[in-house]
Design a protein around this motif. Sequence first.
Motif, PDB file in Angstrom:
ATOM      1  N   VAL A   1       0.852  -1.185   0.000  1.00  0.00           N
ATOM      2  CA  VAL A   1       0.000   0.000   0.000  1.00  0.00           C
ATOM      3  C   VAL A   1       0.890   1.239   0.000  1.00  0.00           C
ATOM      4  O   VAL A   1       1.856   1.307   0.763  1.00  0.00           O
ATOM      5  CB  VAL A   1      -0.925   0.028   1.239  1.00  0.00           C
ATOM      6  CG1 VAL A   1      -1.842   1.251   1.194  1.00  0.00           C
ATOM      7  CG2 VAL A   1      -1.736  -1.248   1.336  1.00  0.00           C
TER       8      VAL A   1
ATOM      9  N   HIS B   1      -2.072  -1.168  -3.785  1.00  0.00           N
ATOM     10  CA  HIS B   1      -3.225  -0.379  -3.365  1.00  0.00           C
ATOM     11  C   HIS B   1      -2.717   1.024  -3.057  1.00  0.00           C
ATOM     12  O   HIS B   1      -1.771   1.197  -2.297  1.00  0.00           O
ATOM     13  CB  HIS B   1      -3.861  -1.001  -2.118  1.00  0.00           C
ATOM     14  CG  HIS B   1      -5.152  -0.363  -1.710  1.00  0.00           C
ATOM     15  ND1 HIS B   1      -5.218   0.907  -1.174  1.00  0.00           N
ATOM     16  CD2 HIS B   1      -6.427  -0.813  -1.763  1.00  0.00           C
ATOM     17  CE1 HIS B   1      -6.485   1.204  -0.907  1.00  0.00           C
ATOM     18  NE2 HIS B   1      -7.238   0.184  -1.263  1.00  0.00           N
TER      19      HIS B   1
ATOM     20  N   VAL C   1      -5.313  -0.994  -7.323  1.00  0.00           N
ATOM     21  CA  VAL C   1      -6.592  -0.648  -6.703  1.00  0.00           C
ATOM     22  C   VAL C   1      -6.454   0.714  -6.048  1.00  0.00           C
ATOM     23  O   VAL C   1      -5.491   0.956  -5.317  1.00  0.00           O
ATOM     24  CB  VAL C   1      -7.021  -1.683  -5.636  1.00  0.00           C
ATOM     25  CG1 VAL C   1      -8.233  -1.175  -4.854  1.00  0.00           C
ATOM     26  CG2 VAL C   1      -7.350  -3.014  -6.277  1.00  0.00           C
TER      27      VAL C   1
END
Length: 217
Positions: free
Chosen positions: A17, A44, A67
């Motif tokens: 992330v 992400h 994402v």
Amino acid sequence: PIEVAATIARFGVTTTVMAPTMVAMFVRHAGVAEHDLSSLRLLHYGGSAIGEAVLRETCELLDCDLVQGYGQTEATQGVCFLGPADHRAALAGQSALLASCGKPFPGVQVRLVDENLVPVGPGEIGQIAVQSPAVMAGYWQRDEETRTALRHGWLLTGDLARRDTEGYFHIVDRDKDMIVSGGENVYSAEVENALGLHPEVAEAAVIAVPDARLGER
């Protein structure tokens, strides 16, 4: 960036992330591509706006799904997401999706409202309002701020966006960051994205300054 790349290669990291600033630093560092990043299956990103140029560079460097998550602490983070299939569609020709924060998470209702809290139609710009079981009950011991943020069961996020005919939301600016110049609404995030598409611009931040003739510029 090099330490992150080396860690991915060493441990076979599959998911990570990053905030958009971190993504830009990572993909634009010359030494990152020298490491084996093939284990990475999902990146992400979220936390702030990301430029289209950075997204395209990310897709060129990494062979993994992307994402994007859009949310607020007051909404327990999750409001909308742009999934892997959306990113693939964007790269296949639907480039407008790269400027979108996606569609609402399951269980989350999102609508755009004007200054009178009246919903606006597709293509029109309004403030994002959110309703879900995860929305906060209020700010601790800050009743006035709570009354401003929570209206008739909806959380007013302070983010301005438009919704396209497919139901994707496109954030254009923070309400307080919008520049009113000569009666025209100028959205700083859109200008920043345009500047970021220039190959010689690494980062851009657009703010309003007073102007005697236009009010702001």
